[in-house]
Design an enzyme around this catalytic site. Structure first.
Site, short mmCIF file in Angstrom:
data_model
loop_
_atom_site.label_atom_id
_atom_site.label_comp_id
_atom_site.label_asym_id
_atom_site.label_seq_id
_atom_site.Cartn_x
_atom_site.Cartn_y
_atom_site.Cartn_z
N SER A 234 -14.73 -18.25 -14.07
CA SER A 234 -15.75 -19.26 -14.38
C SER A 234 -15.07 -20.58 -14.73
CB SER A 234 -16.55 -18.76 -15.58
OG SER A 234 -17.26 -19.82 -16.17
N THR B 34 -15.76 -22.20 -17.11
CA THR B 34 -15.63 -22.27 -18.57
C THR B 34 -14.18 -22.10 -19.03
OG1 THR B 34 -16.10 -19.92 -18.75
CG2 THR B 34 -17.92 -21.42 -19.15
N TYR C 31 -17.66 -15.79 -24.30
CA TYR C 31 -17.78 -15.42 -22.88
C TYR C 31 -16.63 -16.01 -22.08
CZ TYR C 31 -19.13 -16.13 -18.06
OH TYR C 31 -19.10 -16.20 -16.69
N LYS D 187 -13.12 -14.47 -19.90
CA LYS D 187 -12.70 -14.84 -18.54
C LYS D 187 -11.26 -15.36 -18.56
CE LYS D 187 -16.53 -13.79 -16.42
NZ LYS D 187 -16.56 -12.61 -15.53
N ASP E 17 -21.54 -27.31 -26.19
CA ASP E 17 -21.91 -27.80 -24.86
C ASP E 17 -21.01 -28.97 -24.47
OD1 ASP E 17 -23.81 -26.02 -24.14
OD2 ASP E 17 -25.53 -27.35 -24.37
#
Lengths: 357, 357
Positions: free
Chosen positions: B134, B136, B159, B163, B306
């Site tokens: 991802s 991210t 999360y 990854k 965010d």
């Protein structure tokens, strides 16, 4: 704050684990220990020889279980059987070189072992944890001495990455659930052993740790010590490390438990080192002088991933844990040699109550 | 180089998994899929409704197993039963917000699941792997568009850390054992669904993904869309993302498999994005225009963690995989709305062969 009486020590039969059990028992804690004997010697009926010897030192019994953290039902059984107040989590694979060859073994044992442990702890409503981390989480230091605020993560080997990942996971755990009260101790280079010579370091695998290597050369079990690199940017060209006596490390864990009782930390990280770096050559020379032995050595090229210099700023632990390393390099050398000469075959040497066999 | 015929797809019943199975079957691969239904809907007798519908689209059977990667014997059984040539590993927990609340669930499923999978693969001498990573892993980008060489690891949520950790583990695996041939695909923001409207995104948990949210507001299932922050340093103040049509993502996996056959990579990372960022408001406006619907929204404060803007430099995948995203934002919006109106209750809506019920 909870009163901590009964401490579960994972990896309790190992080098640092067994020495810490001595300090825990001397400080009045009840100890339950578990180990899978991946890095330690088991005796008859799966007892731990190291922990049987700890009992000789302290005069107190250690409740021991052969248990692998990958086996959740086995682990649960221990938690069901005993009222555990806190956990000190040593159990891990720890050989840097091996970790690069067998990364999956390291990720599996260290990471899954940790996840299983904290899951079982949560299930039993136990949130007091001391975790064995390592100065390897800092990678190549940008400045020395290194403080706990230095960035972590740029780690040069798989073993260190398992420690770094676990630190990050524990941070996330403590963020998500405020019940967690965690101290991660970043060990520098543990050497030496209990001054009785009854317990010590007995690597079960091919090892590259410096002091056992020096010691085996000194007693003629190996011909020559290999020094990897004498062209580092250090006064004598060999790498500089912060060697800390394992009994100082052990009392650091007792200090950590006391801290956990006194304040809710969420998670906190402490360097456990002496704050003083010495070179490979200096350690060899000290060992020769203190023990009146010869340690022939040869120089080879640097090993990939080795760092030039690393030593702790140990002031945060001193301030917050009221703990500092007390023992000298001479004591590290003398204590280790006592263990080695009393136990030329490590824990396979019959126990002789402190007399040379 | 091995010929890749049979592909095991973990998480095959999920959103990206099921769409990728369509592309795999259309490209001529045989597909074995597994899923534990953590993020997908199971039908009678533990079949996957999504994959049953994939069979309607492709006319080819999908061999499916209900299987949890935490259950090694179950996983082994699949590897013993089938001659698998490569694995595409989608199976993972994926909700950012939930991951902060339940980190242990995420570490357990994503990390242990991955370790179990690669261990079973090694045991069966299978080393061809495509891993769902991802964007991210990049954390807050220092410059845009973001290339694969950008530093990873400064991740803002659990999360994303799973990854990142898995990427690092896979790097170590490929360093230690040159048999491994791994592509990690860093997805940007998958939206849309198959143009038939037969399969789509059907979140089983409370979700915050933008397009399902927009769509539920458009059909009146929810009153208002909440936009978190309109004071970002972007033209209209709302966050900018690189939305990619899930069918483009799906063909990216086929391109990755073709790459694995053509060259030994060890491990390689590719961004899968369009290379173009659009804002939250722009996506909402496009959805309204294309589908002739109203999506009332309200502005709330920014959410912690965010990021303002994130979009891919997609040129490396184009150069190396001969793949690029083809579908427009209008197609993303139209396709998703077709799925939503044909299946107002997602996969719980009876299958109607493409006609509105």
């Amino acid at each position: 704050m909870p009163h901590l009486k009964t401490i579960l020590v994972t990896g309790g039969a190992g080098y640092i684990g067994s020495h810490t059990v001595v300090s825990l028992q001397e400080a009045g804690y009840d100890v339950i220990a578990l180990d899978n004997f991946a890095n330690s010697v088991n005796g008859a009926e799966d007892e731990s020889i190291a922990l049987k010897r700890v009992e000789k030192i302290t005069g107190k019994p250690v409740t021991f279980y052969k248990c692998d953290l990958l086996n959740i039902p086995e682990l649960e059984e221990i938690f069901n059987k005993h009222k555990i107040d806190a956990v000190i989590h040593f159990a891990a694979m720890k050989a840097v070189g091996e970790s690069m060859q067998l990364p999956l073994l390291y990720y599996k044992n260290n990471i899954i072992g940790m996840i299983n442990l904290v899951e079982v702890m949560e299930k039993h409503d136990i949130y007091q944890l001391v975790f064995s981390s390592s100065c390897t989480v800092y990678g190549e230091p940008k400045k020395l001495p290194i403080t706990e605020n230095e960035q972590t993560g740029n780690v040069t080997n798989v073993y260190g990455r398992t420690k770094f990942f676990i630190e990050e996971m524990l941070k996330d755990l403590s963020r998500a659930n405020s019940k967690w009260n965690i101290i991660a101790l970043r060990y520098f280079n543990p050497v030496g052993c209990h001054s009785s010579g009854i317990i010590g370091e007995d690597p079960t695998k091919a090892f590259t740790n410096l002091m056992p290597y020096i010691s085996q050369v000194a007693m003629g079990k190996k011909d020559t010590l290999t020094i990897f690199g004498n062209d580092y940017e250090t006064p004598d060209g060999t790498g500089i490390r912060d060697y800390i006596h394992v009994m100082d490390l052990a009392t650091g864990h007792v200090a950590a438990l006391k801290k956990l009782v006194s304040v809710h930390l969420g998670i906190q990280f402490y360097n456990l080192g002496t704050g003083k770096g010495i070179s490979v050559l200096e350690l060899i020379k000290a060992f020769e002088r203190v023990n009146n032995v010869k340690v022939p050595y040869m120089i080879e090229a640097r090993r990939e991933g080795d760092i030039s210099s690393m030593y702790a700023d140990a002031s945060f632990a001193e301030k917050e844990l009221s703990w500092k390393a007390e023992k000298t390099v001479d004591e590290m050398c003398a204590d280790f040699w006592r263990w080695q000469t009393l136990n030329p075959n490590g824990y396979k040497t019959p126990y002789t109550n402190g007399h040379c066999p």
